[in-house]
Design a protein around this motif. Structure first.
Motif, PDB file in Angstrom:
ATOM      1  N   MET A 114       0.868  -1.171   0.000  1.00 24.38           N
ATOM      2  CA  MET A 114       0.000   0.000   0.000  1.00 24.38           C
ATOM      3  C   MET A 114       0.905   1.222   0.000  1.00 24.38           C
ATOM      4  SD  MET A 114      -2.980   1.328   2.535  1.00 24.38           S
ATOM      5  CE  MET A 114      -3.124   3.100   2.750  1.00 24.38           C
ATOM      6  N   PRO A 115       0.749   2.102  -0.984  1.00 26.50           N
ATOM      7  CA  PRO A 115       1.618   3.282  -1.041  1.00 26.50           C
ATOM      8  C   PRO A 115       1.304   4.268   0.084  1.00 26.50           C
ATOM      9  CG  PRO A 115      -0.050   3.384  -2.757  1.00 26.50           C
ATOM     10  CD  PRO A 115      -0.191   2.043  -2.091  1.00 26.50           C
ATOM     11  N   ALA A 116       2.298   5.019   0.450  1.00 28.66           N
ATOM     12  CA  ALA A 116       2.133   6.060   1.465  1.00 28.66           C
ATOM     13  C   ALA A 116       1.280   7.191   0.917  1.00 28.66           C
ATOM     14  CB  ALA A 116       3.502   6.594   1.875  1.00 28.66           C
ATOM     15  N   ASN A 117       0.596   7.856   1.817  1.00 29.80           N
ATOM     16  CA  ASN A 117      -0.150   9.077   1.488  1.00 29.80           C
ATOM     17  C   ASN A 117       0.486  10.218   2.278  1.00 29.80           C
ATOM     18  OD1 ASN A 117      -2.639   8.279  -0.162  1.00 29.80           O
ATOM     19  ND2 ASN A 117      -2.630   6.776   1.476  1.00 29.80           N
ATOM     20  N   SER A 118       1.753  10.432   2.058  1.00 33.66           N
ATOM     21  CA  SER A 118       2.527  11.371   2.870  1.00 33.66           C
ATOM     22  C   SER A 118       2.056  12.819   2.728  1.00 33.66           C
ATOM     23  CB  SER A 118       4.016  11.262   2.534  1.00 33.66           C
ATOM     24  OG  SER A 118       4.224  11.462   1.154  1.00 33.66           O
ATOM     25  N   LYS A 119       1.334  13.122   1.678  1.00 31.11           N
ATOM     26  CA  LYS A 119       0.846  14.490   1.491  1.00 31.11           C
ATOM     27  C   LYS A 119      -0.395  14.789   2.335  1.00 31.11           C
ATOM     28  CE  LYS A 119       2.787  15.066  -3.076  1.00 31.11           C
ATOM     29  NZ  LYS A 119       2.573  15.325  -4.488  1.00 31.11           N
ATOM     30  N   LEU A 120      -1.055  13.736   2.840  1.00 35.48           N
ATOM     31  CA  LEU A 120      -2.231  13.968   3.677  1.00 35.48           C
ATOM     32  C   LEU A 120      -1.803  14.552   5.021  1.00 35.48           C
ATOM     33  CD1 LEU A 120      -4.392  10.746   3.110  1.00 35.48           C
ATOM     34  CD2 LEU A 120      -4.828  13.042   2.228  1.00 35.48           C
ATOM     35  N   THR A 121      -2.513  15.587   5.456  1.00 32.10           N
ATOM     36  CA  THR A 121      -2.231  16.198   6.752  1.00 32.10           C
ATOM     37  C   THR A 121      -2.879  15.369   7.861  1.00 32.10           C
ATOM     38  OG1 THR A 121      -4.236  17.552   6.713  1.00 32.10           O
ATOM     39  CG2 THR A 121      -2.239  18.495   5.678  1.00 32.10           C
ATOM     40  N   ASN A 122      -2.499  15.664   9.090  1.00 38.00           N
ATOM     41  CA  ASN A 122      -3.086  14.949  10.225  1.00 38.00           C
ATOM     42  C   ASN A 122      -4.598  15.150  10.296  1.00 38.00           C
ATOM     43  OD1 ASN A 122      -0.555  14.064  10.851  1.00 38.00           O
ATOM     44  ND2 ASN A 122      -0.299  15.325  12.679  1.00 38.00           N
ATOM     45  N   ILE A 123      -5.074  16.351   9.980  1.00 39.43           N
ATOM     46  CA  ILE A 123      -6.518  16.589  10.020  1.00 39.43           C
ATOM     47  C   ILE A 123      -7.216  15.818   8.902  1.00 39.43           C
ATOM     48  CG2 ILE A 123      -6.537  18.735   8.669  1.00 39.43           C
ATOM     49  CD1 ILE A 123      -8.772  17.950  11.710  1.00 39.43           C
ATOM     50  N   GLU A 124      -6.602  15.694   7.750  1.00 35.21           N
ATOM     51  CA  GLU A 124      -7.200  14.918   6.665  1.00 35.21           C
ATOM     52  C   GLU A 124      -7.258  13.430   7.028  1.00 35.21           C
ATOM     53  OE1 GLU A 124      -6.104  17.580   2.728  1.00 35.21           O
ATOM     54  OE2 GLU A 124      -4.535  16.308   3.598  1.00 35.21           O
ATOM     55  N   ILE A 125      -6.195  12.937   7.637  1.00 32.15           N
ATOM     56  CA  ILE A 125      -6.203  11.545   8.099  1.00 32.15           C
ATOM     57  C   ILE A 125      -7.271  11.365   9.176  1.00 32.15           C
ATOM     58  CG2 ILE A 125      -4.855   9.766   9.296  1.00 32.15           C
ATOM     59  CD1 ILE A 125      -2.358  10.949   7.847  1.00 32.15           C
ATOM     60  N   ALA A 126      -7.397  12.346  10.056  1.00 30.76           N
ATOM     61  CA  ALA A 126      -8.432  12.297  11.093  1.00 30.76           C
ATOM     62  C   ALA A 126      -9.831  12.239  10.474  1.00 30.76           C
ATOM     63  CB  ALA A 126      -8.310  13.510  12.025  1.00 30.76           C
ATOM     64  N   HIS A 127     -10.057  13.017   9.439  1.00 37.99           N
ATOM     65  CA  HIS A 127     -11.354  12.996   8.754  1.00 37.99           C
ATOM     66  C   HIS A 127     -11.623  11.623   8.144  1.00 37.99           C
ATOM     67  CE1 HIS A 127     -11.229  17.637   8.222  1.00 37.99           C
ATOM     68  NE2 HIS A 127     -11.930  17.310   9.278  1.00 37.99           N
ATOM     69  N   ILE A 128     -10.639  11.070   7.444  1.00 37.92           N
ATOM     70  CA  ILE A 128     -10.806   9.747   6.829  1.00 37.92           C
ATOM     71  C   ILE A 128     -11.091   8.698   7.902  1.00 37.92           C
ATOM     72  CG2 ILE A 128      -9.616   7.876   5.600  1.00 37.92           C
ATOM     73  CD1 ILE A 128      -8.075  10.131   4.067  1.00 37.92           C
ATOM     74  N   MET A 129     -10.299   8.718   8.969  1.00 40.55           N
ATOM     75  CA  MET A 129     -10.485   7.719  10.024  1.00 40.55           C
ATOM     76  C   MET A 129     -11.830   7.885  10.733  1.00 40.55           C
ATOM     77  SD  MET A 129      -6.607   7.384  11.528  1.00 40.55           S
ATOM     78  CE  MET A 129      -7.109   6.211  12.798  1.00 40.55           C
ATOM     79  N   VAL A 167     -15.341  10.902  17.122  1.00 36.40           N
ATOM     80  CA  VAL A 167     -14.367  11.732  16.418  1.00 36.40           C
ATOM     81  C   VAL A 167     -12.956  11.236  16.698  1.00 36.40           C
ATOM     82  CG1 VAL A 167     -13.310  14.033  16.311  1.00 36.40           C
ATOM     83  CG2 VAL A 167     -15.787  13.810  16.341  1.00 36.40           C
ATOM     84  N   ILE A 168     -12.206  11.104  15.651  1.00 33.53           N
ATOM     85  CA  ILE A 168     -10.757  10.906  15.748  1.00 33.53           C
ATOM     86  C   ILE A 168     -10.173  12.214  15.235  1.00 33.53           C
ATOM     87  CG2 ILE A 168      -8.770   9.613  14.889  1.00 33.53           C
ATOM     88  CD1 ILE A 168     -10.761   7.213  14.561  1.00 33.53           C
ATOM     89  N   ASP A 169      -9.556  12.991  16.126  1.00 29.44           N
ATOM     90  CA  ASP A 169      -9.104  14.326  15.717  1.00 29.44           C
ATOM     91  C   ASP A 169      -7.611  14.340  15.361  1.00 29.44           C
ATOM     92  OD1 ASP A 169      -7.635  14.557  18.139  1.00 29.44           O
ATOM     93  OD2 ASP A 169      -9.302  15.546  19.149  1.00 29.44           O
ATOM     94  N   ALA A 170      -7.151  15.487  14.905  1.00 27.84           N
ATOM     95  CA  ALA A 170      -5.770  15.628  14.430  1.00 27.84           C
ATOM     96  C   ALA A 170      -4.759  15.385  15.547  1.00 27.84           C
ATOM     97  CB  ALA A 170      -5.563  17.008  13.817  1.00 27.84           C
ATOM     98  N   THR A 171      -5.084  15.772  16.777  1.00 30.03           N
ATOM     99  CA  THR A 171      -4.185  15.525  17.894  1.00 30.03           C
ATOM    100  C   THR A 171      -4.012  14.043  18.151  1.00 30.03           C
ATOM    101  OG1 THR A 171      -4.872  17.629  18.902  1.00 30.03           O
ATOM    102  CG2 THR A 171      -3.782  16.037  20.343  1.00 30.03           C
ATOM    103  N   MET A 172      -5.106  13.292  18.050  1.00 29.78           N
ATOM    104  CA  MET A 172      -5.021  11.845  18.204  1.00 29.78           C
ATOM    105  C   MET A 172      -4.153  11.245  17.103  1.00 29.78           C
ATOM    106  SD  MET A 172      -9.030  11.205  19.180  1.00 29.78           S
ATOM    107  CE  MET A 172      -8.993   9.440  19.380  1.00 29.78           C
TER     108      MET A 172
END
Length: 146
Positions: free
Chosen positions: A106-121, A134-139
């Motif tokens: 699975m390729p990395a999604n290194s361009k995704l920010t923590n908040i974007e990853i939080a939204h996806i999760m 909610v899974i937030d950016a701090t988590m």
């Protein structure tokens, strides 16, 4: 005649409401009632569809024995922090998902920010009967540190 049509309509409605749920998962947001979770999940759905659904499919079922499912996946559900790491950094090597071996990188999604990853999760962990909240950016930041 009108009574017969009315009775027939009631029977049809009753039969349709008793249908078993489809085995084809729907990535619906309709079951989310918490406003903050819904806000994150709406953003997460768009990001998931743009970055993940090509391989994992919109409904999370994956691609046969090539790409693992997310929907009803023991691997996905057992380790939330690992999901953040996989989204950000990708994954190599064999994994077992629901008893099936997968070994597609699975390729990395290194361009995704923590908040974007939080939204996806937040989206993924609050559909298909899951209710993680909610899974937030701090988590996500904490998950990525460890």
């Amino acid at each position: 005649m009108n009574k017969l049509i009315f009775a027939f309509a009631i029977v049809i409605i009753g039969l349709n409401s008793c249908k078993p749920k489809s085995s084809n998962p729907e990535n619906t947001l309709a079951s989310i009632s918490d406003t903050k979770v819904l806000q994150y999940a709406i953003e997460g759905k768009a990001l998931y569809e743009a970055n993940c659904a090509n391989c994992h499919q919109k409904n999370g079922t994956g691609l046969g024995k090539l790409i693992p499912p997310i929907f009803q996946s023991d691997y996905f559900l057992e380790d939330v922090p690992r999901t953040a790491k996989i989204i950000k950094h990708g994954q190599k090597g064999e994994i077992i998902v629901n008893g099936v071996a997968y070994n597609q990188e699975m390729p990395a999604n290194s361009k995704l920010t923590n908040i974007e990853i939080a939204h996806i999760m937040t989206y993924l962990y609050n559909i298909w009967g899951n209710e993680m909240g909610v899974i937030d950016a701090t988590m996500v930041e904490d998950y990525l540190k460890n």
